[in-house]
Design a protein around this motif. Structure first.
Motif, short mmCIF file in Angstrom:
data_model
loop_
_atom_site.label_atom_id
_atom_site.label_comp_id
_atom_site.label_asym_id
_atom_site.label_seq_id
_atom_site.Cartn_x
_atom_site.Cartn_y
_atom_site.Cartn_z
N GLN A 96 0.85 -1.19 0.00
CA GLN A 96 0.00 0.00 0.00
C GLN A 96 0.89 1.24 0.00
N VAL A 97 0.60 2.17 -0.93
CA VAL A 97 1.39 3.39 -1.03
C VAL A 97 0.98 4.36 0.08
N GLN A 98 1.97 4.92 0.71
CA GLN A 98 1.73 5.96 1.71
C GLN A 98 2.54 7.20 1.36
N VAL A 99 1.93 8.35 1.58
CA VAL A 99 2.58 9.63 1.29
C VAL A 99 2.42 10.51 2.52
N VAL A 100 3.53 11.06 2.99
CA VAL A 100 3.50 11.87 4.20
C VAL A 100 4.29 13.16 3.97
N GLU A 101 3.62 14.29 4.19
CA GLU A 101 4.29 15.58 4.08
C GLU A 101 4.70 16.08 5.46
N SER A 102 5.70 16.95 5.47
CA SER A 102 6.09 17.62 6.70
C SER A 102 6.79 18.93 6.36
N GLY A 103 6.99 19.74 7.38
CA GLY A 103 7.76 20.97 7.19
C GLY A 103 6.95 22.24 7.09
N GLY A 104 5.64 22.13 7.13
CA GLY A 104 4.82 23.34 7.05
C GLY A 104 4.97 24.20 8.28
N GLY A 105 4.53 25.44 8.15
CA GLY A 105 4.61 26.38 9.26
C GLY A 105 4.60 27.79 8.74
N LEU A 106 4.58 28.73 9.68
CA LEU A 106 4.51 30.14 9.32
C LEU A 106 5.81 30.57 8.63
N VAL A 107 5.65 31.28 7.52
CA VAL A 107 6.80 31.83 6.82
C VAL A 107 6.49 33.28 6.48
N GLN A 108 7.48 34.12 6.59
CA GLN A 108 7.29 35.53 6.25
C GLN A 108 7.48 35.74 4.76
N PRO A 109 6.78 36.71 4.18
CA PRO A 109 7.08 37.05 2.79
C PRO A 109 8.57 37.39 2.66
N VAL A 114 7.64 12.11 1.89
CA VAL A 114 8.15 10.75 1.84
C VAL A 114 7.06 9.85 1.29
N ALA A 115 7.38 9.13 0.23
CA ALA A 115 6.44 8.19 -0.37
C ALA A 115 7.01 6.78 -0.22
N SER A 116 6.17 5.85 0.17
CA SER A 116 6.63 4.48 0.35
C SER A 116 5.56 3.51 -0.15
N GLY A 117 6.00 2.30 -0.42
CA GLY A 117 5.06 1.26 -0.81
C GLY A 117 4.94 1.03 -2.30
N PHE A 118 5.70 1.79 -3.09
CA PHE A 118 5.67 1.56 -4.53
C PHE A 118 6.41 0.27 -4.86
N THR A 119 5.88 -0.46 -5.82
CA THR A 119 6.56 -1.68 -6.27
C THR A 119 7.63 -1.35 -7.30
N SER A 120 7.55 -0.17 -7.86
CA SER A 120 8.55 0.26 -8.83
C SER A 120 9.40 1.37 -8.21
N ASP A 121 10.62 1.52 -8.72
CA ASP A 121 11.49 2.60 -8.25
C ASP A 121 11.13 3.93 -8.92
N HIS A 122 10.29 3.88 -9.94
CA HIS A 122 10.02 5.09 -10.71
C HIS A 122 8.61 5.60 -10.45
N TYR A 123 8.54 6.67 -9.69
CA TYR A 123 7.26 7.31 -9.44
C TYR A 123 7.43 8.82 -9.42
N ASP A 124 6.45 9.50 -9.99
CA ASP A 124 6.45 10.96 -9.99
C ASP A 124 5.95 11.46 -8.64
N ILE A 125 6.45 12.62 -8.25
CA ILE A 125 5.96 13.31 -7.06
C ILE A 125 5.48 14.69 -7.48
N GLY A 126 4.32 15.04 -6.99
CA GLY A 126 3.78 16.36 -7.27
C GLY A 126 3.44 17.09 -5.99
N TRP A 127 3.65 18.39 -6.03
CA TRP A 127 3.20 19.27 -4.94
C TRP A 127 2.03 20.09 -5.47
N PHE A 128 0.97 20.11 -4.68
CA PHE A 128 -0.22 20.85 -5.01
C PHE A 128 -0.58 21.70 -3.80
N ARG A 129 -1.41 22.70 -3.99
CA ARG A 129 -1.81 23.53 -2.86
C ARG A 129 -3.26 23.96 -3.01
#
Length: 129
Positions: A1-14, A23-38
């Protein structure tokens, strides 16, 4: 089972900087794309940046080009989003997503919200002075 966990958020000044991790885990292949969305309050979720799992090609939405950098450390199964000089419009919940690489298309074509199946829970990034 694929799991995806984000971290590092918090207040940032302009004009400040912040680094998000995914961190993504559980892929059966070594090749997977990662995307950031908001997703900002009252707005739809949008793409920010993606990195290919096959050749490390990257894509950035125009609003973050030159200020955000995506990079992967395969030894740590981690993808980073370095956010430099975020503006107030960057305030959002940031989500990481992972999907098997389909190299027949460019990373820009693959960096589509609907094409990503495995998602993290999101991390808040308030931008305020």
């Amino acid at each position: 089972q694929v799991q995806v966990v984000e971290s590092g958020g918090g207040l940032v000044q302009p004009g400040g900087s912040l680094r998000l991790s995914c961190v993504a885990s559980g892929f059966t292949s070594d090749h997977y794309d990662i995307g950031w969305f908001r997703q900002a309050p009252g707005k739809e979720r949008e793409r920010v940046s993606c990195i290919s799992g096959s050749d490390e090609d990257t894509y950035y939405v125009d609003s973050v080009k030159g200020r955000f950098t995506i990079a992967r450390d395969d030894a740590k199964n981690t993808v980073y989003l370095q956010m430099n000089s975020p503006n107030p419009e960057a305030q959002a919940v940031y989500y990481c997503a992972a999907e098997q690489t389909h190299p027949a298309e460019t990373i820009q074509a693959r960096c589509v919200l609907a094409d990503f199946v495995s998602w993290g829970q999101g991390t808040q990034v308030p931008v305020s002075s």
